[in-house]
Design an enzyme around this catalytic site. Sequence first.
Site, mmCIF file in Angstrom:
data_model
loop_
_atom_site.group_PDB
_atom_site.id
_atom_site.type_symbol
_atom_site.label_atom_id
_atom_site.label_comp_id
_atom_site.label_asym_id
_atom_site.label_seq_id
_atom_site.Cartn_x
_atom_site.Cartn_y
_atom_site.Cartn_z
ATOM 1 N N HIS A 1 -0.769 -0.366 -0.044
ATOM 2 C CA HIS A 1 -0.918 0.282 -1.362
ATOM 3 C C HIS A 1 -0.076 1.554 -1.466
ATOM 4 C CE1 HIS A 1 -2.732 0.618 -5.213
ATOM 5 N NE2 HIS A 1 -3.607 1.549 -4.934
ATOM 6 N N ASP B 1 -8.363 -2.159 -3.909
ATOM 7 C CA ASP B 1 -7.396 -1.075 -3.744
ATOM 8 C C ASP B 1 -8.050 0.214 -3.242
ATOM 9 O OD1 ASP B 1 -5.510 -2.774 -4.766
ATOM 10 O OD2 ASP B 1 -4.964 -1.513 -6.475
ATOM 11 N N HIS C 1 -11.923 -1.957 -6.742
ATOM 12 C CA HIS C 1 -11.731 -0.834 -5.827
ATOM 13 C C HIS C 1 -12.936 -0.726 -4.901
ATOM 14 C CE1 HIS C 1 -9.093 0.013 -9.257
ATOM 15 N NE2 HIS C 1 -8.355 0.699 -8.408
#
Length: 255
Positions: A107, A56, A202
């Site tokens: 996202h 992400d 991430h």
Amino acid sequence: MRQRPALTPAVYVAAPVAFALAHIGPAATWLPGFRRRAFPGLTGQGRPGHVALTFDDGPDPASTPRFLDVLDELGVRATFFLLGENVVRHPATAREPARRGHELAVHGWAHDRPWLPSPARDARELLRAVHAVGEAAGRAPLWYRPPYGILTSGRWAAAHRAGLRPVLWTAWGKDWRPDATPASVRATVAADLRGGGTILLHDTDHASAPGSWRSALGALPGIVRDCREAGLTVGPLGEHEVGRPDGRRAPASVR
């Protein structure tokens, strides 16, 4: 002519409360136990012998290429959930995961918390993000994961209108924390690692503690090794058989 009954103060209080609950109520899917039991598809549960690897908050020219290099070394492809504002800011970095065979997903436009209802804003910003990600990928994205995993009613509707399939995760590394280490990230993922699961990491510290991406990067080889030692293959959501927004099975591979 019969008069309408006067509205009581309780009605004036209850109406906005009900509206707010309708807006934020679907965000209860953020709770892992509830999500796993009630919405396995939303959790990202796929075929038992496979684990979906997702990242992400990117793209980030300082960190995303390092993840891509490690993934190349491991022979693994993943799904990158990109923020529209970062795609526009770093277009060359946004295109690179797709060039190397990874899957790009949405996202949202910015990494915000949508506490106040605004369906028009949700639809407008998600479509902007879809366009930006699609330009970088060279194809229409399939998947949507909202920032913080908060799916409000407005974001549910916006995703449906944009033809996106919302998907969250079954395991995460808590790699955004300032005290995260490669060992802690790997152990946290391993605690919830199951066949058919979806891992959240991430590839940037865009919305995390400064430099925290290094913990995720350091943990990545061990996480992949743990999956393989458990007899699980690792790949993007497109190979996970979670499904597609139109109800058809996702393609067997991502080119």
